[in-house]
Enzyme design. Structure first.
Site, PDB file in Angstrom:
ATOM      1  N   SER A  18       0.838  -1.199   0.000  1.00 49.46           N
ATOM      2  CA  SER A  18       0.000   0.000   0.000  1.00 49.46           C
ATOM      3  C   SER A  18       0.873   1.248   0.000  1.00 49.46           C
ATOM      4  O   SER A  18       2.092   1.185   0.201  1.00 49.46           O
ATOM      5  CB  SER A  18      -0.933   0.027   1.224  1.00 49.46           C
ATOM      6  OG  SER A  18      -0.171   0.092   2.420  1.00 49.46           O
TER       7      SER A  18
ATOM      8  N   LEU B  81       3.181   4.395  -0.424  1.00 48.94           N
ATOM      9  CA  LEU B  81       4.390   4.684  -1.187  1.00 48.94           C
ATOM     10  C   LEU B  81       4.998   3.415  -1.770  1.00 48.94           C
ATOM     11  O   LEU B  81       5.479   3.397  -2.909  1.00 48.94           O
ATOM     12  CB  LEU B  81       5.422   5.393  -0.298  1.00 48.94           C
ATOM     13  CG  LEU B  81       4.972   6.690   0.374  1.00 48.94           C
ATOM     14  CD1 LEU B  81       6.110   7.266   1.220  1.00 48.94           C
ATOM     15  CD2 LEU B  81       4.514   7.719  -0.653  1.00 48.94           C
TER      16      LEU B  81
ATOM     17  N   ASP C  41       5.297  -7.534   2.596  1.00 46.67           N
ATOM     18  CA  ASP C  41       4.452  -6.784   3.517  1.00 46.67           C
ATOM     19  C   ASP C  41       3.958  -7.714   4.608  1.00 46.67           C
ATOM     20  O   ASP C  41       3.823  -8.928   4.397  1.00 46.67           O
ATOM     21  CB  ASP C  41       3.263  -6.175   2.766  1.00 46.67           C
ATOM     22  CG  ASP C  41       2.698  -4.944   3.449  1.00 46.67           C
ATOM     23  OD1 ASP C  41       2.932  -3.819   2.963  1.00 46.67           O
ATOM     24  OD2 ASP C  41       2.009  -5.103   4.484  1.00 46.67           O
TER      25      ASP C  41
ATOM     26  N   VAL D 294       9.531  -6.921   8.838  1.00 44.56           N
ATOM     27  CA  VAL D 294      10.896  -6.431   8.622  1.00 44.56           C
ATOM     28  C   VAL D 294      11.683  -6.307   9.921  1.00 44.56           C
ATOM     29  O   VAL D 294      12.923  -6.312   9.900  1.00 44.56           O
ATOM     30  CB  VAL D 294      10.902  -5.084   7.877  1.00 44.56           C
ATOM     31  CG1 VAL D 294      10.289  -5.232   6.491  1.00 44.56           C
ATOM     32  CG2 VAL D 294      10.182  -3.995   8.671  1.00 44.56           C
TER      33      VAL D 294
ATOM     34  N   CYS E 250      10.084   0.640   2.224  1.00 44.64           N
ATOM     35  CA  CYS E 250       8.969   1.535   2.539  1.00 44.64           C
ATOM     36  C   CYS E 250       8.200   1.123   3.790  1.00 44.64           C
ATOM     37  O   CYS E 250       7.304   1.848   4.224  1.00 44.64           O
ATOM     38  CB  CYS E 250       7.986   1.600   1.366  1.00 44.64           C
ATOM     39  SG  CYS E 250       8.597   2.487  -0.062  1.00 44.64           S
TER      40      CYS E 250
ATOM     41  N   SER F 109      11.733  10.591   6.449  1.00 45.18           N
ATOM     42  CA  SER F 109      10.619  11.530   6.556  1.00 45.18           C
ATOM     43  C   SER F 109      11.201  12.899   6.883  1.00 45.18           C
ATOM     44  O   SER F 109      12.287  12.995   7.476  1.00 45.18           O
ATOM     45  CB  SER F 109       9.651  11.111   7.673  1.00 45.18           C
ATOM     46  OG  SER F 109       8.755  12.165   7.991  1.00 45.18           O
TER      47      SER F 109
ATOM     48  N   TYR G 272       8.880   8.528  16.264  1.00 41.82           N
ATOM     49  CA  TYR G 272       8.883   8.520  14.798  1.00 41.82           C
ATOM     50  C   TYR G 272      10.075   9.297  14.249  1.00 41.82           C
ATOM     51  O   TYR G 272      10.792   8.830  13.363  1.00 41.82           O
ATOM     52  CB  TYR G 272       7.566   9.110  14.290  1.00 41.82           C
ATOM     53  CG  TYR G 272       7.401   9.054  12.793  1.00 41.82           C
ATOM     54  CD1 TYR G 272       7.133   7.843  12.157  1.00 41.82           C
ATOM     55  CD2 TYR G 272       7.497  10.203  12.018  1.00 41.82           C
ATOM     56  CE1 TYR G 272       6.964   7.781  10.785  1.00 41.82           C
ATOM     57  CE2 TYR G 272       7.334  10.155  10.636  1.00 41.82           C
ATOM     58  CZ  TYR G 272       7.071   8.939  10.025  1.00 41.82           C
ATOM     59  OH  TYR G 272       6.917   8.882   8.654  1.00 41.82           O
TER      60      TYR G 272
ATOM     61  N   LYS H  82      13.241   7.857  11.990  1.00 40.94           N
ATOM     62  CA  LYS H  82      13.537   8.375  10.654  1.00 40.94           C
ATOM     63  C   LYS H  82      14.870   9.109  10.618  1.00 40.94           C
ATOM     64  O   LYS H  82      15.591   9.086   9.614  1.00 40.94           O
ATOM     65  CB  LYS H  82      12.394   9.270  10.175  1.00 40.94           C
ATOM     66  CG  LYS H  82      11.060   8.547  10.014  1.00 40.94           C
ATOM     67  CD  LYS H  82      11.147   7.414   8.998  1.00 40.94           C
ATOM     68  CE  LYS H  82       9.787   6.806   8.696  1.00 40.94           C
ATOM     69  NZ  LYS H  82       9.848   5.772   7.632  1.00 40.94           N
TER      70      LYS H  82
END
Length: 253
Positions: free
Chosen positions: A15, A17, A36, A58, A84, A146, A159, A163
């Site tokens: 889904s 990106l 996924d 992952v 992703c 990000s 987050y 990133k």
């Protein structure tokens, strides 16, 4: 890199990106493994693009290793990895219920940062054994960070840290893997119309779009995929992090 006939792995490929990248790669004649944790969505997309679906967490070493083996069994060794897979979490360090739960922080770091490194290390090890292509190139890895890595908002400690870690490891890994002819790059997207934002009411989406200088809208996953394709195609791009954000700089909250 001449893509037609090559194999690629896209994590978080079912889904958003990742799906856009998988579609774009498949359109160029690439054999794509859609990796996924959501098996059903991965199978649907794989059927659409003529690829293969691989269930993968992952953040788990064994799951990542099994996914690499499964993808290679169907398509052969991958010369392209697009990372992703990721999750988001909004938590204040000190909120109404007390301090930020450490387990929540660990989970975000585990999926976003460790998960990215996990798949990168496995793909790079496989790529390093392949015969070099023209120019000595053996493979390309594209990670997804990000703009929160640079100007994260209140509530984005976990987050942003995850990133920021992806941004920070891009150059040293690119320098290390240069000896094998493997390039490593990172895209740092801004506000994109992914399933997460797409679930918001239209008024909320319009409010977010109003903060973006130009173009005055949310980004399209296809625009992310287009940049990924250019990175793969341009052999002189290496060790770089590219913000894809329409010049957005996020406010504190």
């Amino acid at each position: 890199m001449q893509l037609e006939g090559q194999a690629a792995i896209v994590t978080g490929g079912a889904s958003g990106l990742g799906a856009a990248a998988a579609r774009k790669l498949a359109a160029q004649g690439v054999r794509v493994a859609v990796c996924d944790i959501n098996t059903k969505l991965a199978e649907e997309l794989a059927k659409e693009i003529g690829g293969t679906a691989v269930t993968c967490d992952v953040s788990d070493a064994a799951s990542g290793e099994a996914a690499m083996v499964a993808a290679a069994k169907v398509h052969g060794p991958a010369r392209v990895l697009v990372n992703c897979a990721g999750i988001g979490l909004a938590r204040r360090v000190v909120g109404r219920e007390g301090p930020h739960a450490l387990a929540d922080f660990n989970h975000v770091i585990s999926v976003n940062l460790i998960g990215t490194f996990n798949m990168l290390r496995l793909a790079a090890a496989e790529m390093s054994t392949l015969e070099p292509l023209e120019g000595g190139e053996r493979g390309v890895v594209i990670n997804t960070a990000s703009i929160a890595a640079y100007d994260g908002q209140v509530g984005q400690a976990a987050y942003s840290a995850s990133k920021g870690g992806i941004v920070g490891m891009t150059l040293p890994i690119a320098r290390e893997l240069a000896q094998f002819g493997i390039r490593v790059l990172t895209i740092a997207p801004g506000l994109f119309l992914t399933p997460l934002l797409g679930a918001l009411p239209q008024a909320a989406r319009d409010s977010l779009a109003s903060t973006i200088p130009f173009p005055h809208r949310l980004g399209s996953p296809d625009e992310y995929a287009s940049l990924a394709m250019h990175m793969i195609d341009n052999p002189y791009l290496n060790g770089e992090v590219v913000r894809l954000d329409a010049s957005l700089r996020m406010a504190p909250k």
